[in-house]
Design a protein around this motif. Sequence first.
Motif: not given
Length: 55
Positions: A31-44, A46-47, A50-55
């Motif tokens: 469960i913790v691993q699944a939650i971590w994967d969701v959080i990291m996916g959200a940050f990725a 978002f990144g 933001v990268q597409s806005l910069i380009e």
Amino acid sequence: MPGKAKTILMWVVIVFLLYAVIKSPDRAADIVQAIWDVIMGAFASFGQFVQSLIE
């Protein structure tokens, strides 16, 4: 929510989480691993946004 009720609710949640980890540590880790994967996916995502806005 009154302070006393909030404290009691917090302790109930902590005790439940401890019980869940002790009863089934493999499931809790999954469960913790699944939650971590969701959080990291959200940050990725978002990144990339933001990268597409910069380009």
